[in-house]
Scaffold this motif. Structure first.
Motif, mmCIF file in Angstrom:
data_model
loop_
_atom_site.group_PDB
_atom_site.id
_atom_site.type_symbol
_atom_site.label_atom_id
_atom_site.label_comp_id
_atom_site.label_asym_id
_atom_site.label_seq_id
_atom_site.Cartn_x
_atom_site.Cartn_y
_atom_site.Cartn_z
ATOM 1 N N THR A 66 0.838 -1.198 0.000
ATOM 2 C CA THR A 66 0.000 0.000 0.000
ATOM 3 C C THR A 66 0.869 1.243 0.000
ATOM 4 N N LYS A 120 -0.953 -3.965 1.793
ATOM 5 C CA LYS A 120 -2.320 -3.473 1.892
ATOM 6 C C LYS A 120 -3.200 -4.405 2.722
ATOM 7 N N SER A 124 -3.124 0.368 6.222
ATOM 8 C CA SER A 124 -3.800 1.372 5.412
ATOM 9 C C SER A 124 -3.164 2.707 5.745
ATOM 10 N N GLU A 126 -2.640 7.100 4.889
ATOM 11 C CA GLU A 126 -2.990 8.392 4.292
ATOM 12 C C GLU A 126 -1.748 9.267 4.372
ATOM 13 N N ASN A 151 -10.737 9.420 6.226
ATOM 14 C CA ASN A 151 -10.459 8.554 5.078
ATOM 15 C C ASN A 151 -10.009 7.166 5.528
ATOM 16 N N LYS A 154 -12.747 4.632 6.534
ATOM 17 C CA LYS A 154 -13.479 4.000 5.440
ATOM 18 C C LYS A 154 -12.793 2.729 4.945
ATOM 19 N N ARG A 155 -11.523 2.563 5.275
ATOM 20 C CA ARG A 155 -10.797 1.386 4.792
ATOM 21 C C ARG A 155 -9.828 0.871 5.861
ATOM 22 N N THR A 156 -10.306 0.880 7.100
ATOM 23 C CA THR A 156 -9.468 0.406 8.199
ATOM 24 C C THR A 156 -9.150 -1.077 8.051
ATOM 25 N N VAL A 157 -7.949 -1.465 8.501
ATOM 26 C CA VAL A 157 -7.574 -2.876 8.503
ATOM 27 C C VAL A 157 -7.568 -3.438 9.920
#
Length: 418
Positions: A66, A120, A124, A126, A151, A154-157
């Motif tokens: 990622t 990834k 995650s 930013e 942000n 919305k796509r937390t791991v």
């Protein structure tokens, strides 16, 4: 116990472990008979940017990244290196900076490039470029951090509150004289999320330090990355120095310049020489590294490293320094033994360290070189999977420090429990 600063951030709910790729082979953990690298490490000693970028890409390719983070010496033609890295990594987030020495999978190196990748599956990120350090404010930091956290949600791991499974990472222009203001603003906005980072170097030329983001290098800028992970991690900062009796009072400074003009109402360089038993002509980067100073705040000692001596006998420091503070002469307590203790304690707490992101002060590197510790330190760094660089300053939460070993230790993702 020597003075240290430690922040422990362990994820309590971890996604299944799938593997770790390092150098040219994988350390893998089987899950349902599948393998996938979680982190990767790389380095190249070729100064040809075409060859170096290819070697970095080849070593990291097995990781479904990622993001990629790199540190490079200033001997590279930076514009060409930018193009080659962008060509290989495409849409993958890539950040980095110039350095004053690198820590690669082989250990301590100079005139090279080191890098790591985060997968990834378990990370995650930013990333933001802060171009104008001079005007960056607490309001700017609030808006930036708020948007980046939104942000990431919305796509937390990770499971549970995202703030408990995040850390911030900063790379800053090491000659900007703005590190304190920027990291303090970011730290206030991050609240309980730990922040760690390093100031870019330029192989001790002290002319031009740069950070990399959005496919190019920038001066007078910073890169801020917010990382969400399903792995356990620990953010740390230590130094190996012990106090002596001698003191210096800062009696005159050049405001805003990190320059001390007088100690004890005498020319700064002469007073520094006096308490250390040195001659003026002996002053050098190596001598400053071996004879550090520290300011005491509460029960902690924070190192204030000297960058250079000036023609008017003033001293330029790597960190902000004010009139009225008292500096204590410090002495090494044994760099190798102390670092080994720190790394062993980190490994005991995390179980395994799959990646150690390290920010190692240039004055620690000078001591390593002076005392011929390169091979023994490289062995420690290799054994603990460290990737990093020698910095012009280290950051931990809202503090800008010198002469420290600072970073993030990342543990292997845990397997799901049956």
């Amino acid at each position: 116990m020597l003075p240290n600063l430690l922040i422990n951030c362990e994820a309590d709910k971890i996604k299944p472990c799938q593997g770790v790729f390092m150098l040219s082979h994988s350390i893998q953990h089987a899950v349902n008979d599948t393998f996938a690298p979680a982190v990767a490490r790389a380095g190249s000693e070729s100064l040809d940017p075409v060859v170096a970028a290819k070697e970095i890409y080849t070593s990291l390719a097995e990781c479904e990244a990622t993001c990629v983070v790199f540190y490079c010496c200033t001997r590279y033609p930076l514009e060409q290196l930018s193009k080659e890295l962008s060509r290989y990594f495409g849409d993958i987030t890539v950040i980095g900076c110039t350095s004053a020495g690198e820590i690669t999978p082989l250990g301590c190196r100079k005139h090279s490039i080191s890098a790591f990748a985060l997968s990834k599956q378990h990370f995650s990120v930013e990333t933001a470029l802060i171009e104008n350090l001079a005007t960056f404010s607490e309001t700017d930091a609030d808006e930036l951090v708020s948007g980046m956290l939104e942000n990431l949600r919305k796509r937390t791991v990770s499971a549970g509150p995202i703030e408990q499974h995040c850390f911030g990472l900063t790379l800053l222009d090491g000659l900007s004289i703005r590190e304190e203001l920027v990291i303090n603003a970011l730290n206030l906005s991050l609240q309980d999320i730990p922040l760690v980072g390093g100031s870019a170097g330029d192989d001790q030329h002290f002319v031009d330090t740069q950070v990399f983001c959005n496919g190019r290098f920038y001066s007078h800028a910073a890169v801020f990355m917010l990382v969400n992970t399903s792995c356990q991690f620990e953010v740390f900062s230590y130094h190996h120095l012990a106090p002596e009796e001698e003191k210096l009072v800062v009696t005159q400074t050049a405001p805003g310049q990190r320059v001390v003009e007088e100690f004890n109402a005498e020319p700064a360089a002469l007073e520094y020489c006096r308490i250390n038993g040195l001659k003026l002509e002996e002053l050098s980067s190596e001598v400053f590294a071996m004879n550090p100073l520290a300011v005491q705040i509460g029960d902690q000692l924070y190192i204030r490293s000297i960058q250079q001596v000036n023609d008017d006998l003033s001293l330029t420091f790597f960190c902000a320094i004010d009139a009225g503070i008292v500096l204590t002469r410090m002495q090494s307590s044994g760099l190798h033994a102390h670092t080994a203790m720190v790394l062993n304690e980190l490994q005991q707490r995390l179980g395994n360290i799959d990646l150690l992101i390290g920010f190692d002060c240039i004055h620690r590197r000078a001591e390593i070189d002076k005392l011929d510790l390169c091979e023994s330190m490289s062995s420690l760094y290799r054994d603990h999977h460290m990737i990093g660089f020698n910095t012009y300053g280290e950051q931990i939460n809202g503090l800008h420090l010198n002469h420290t070993f600072t970073g993030v230790a990342i543990g292997a993702p845990h397997r799901s429990q049956p």
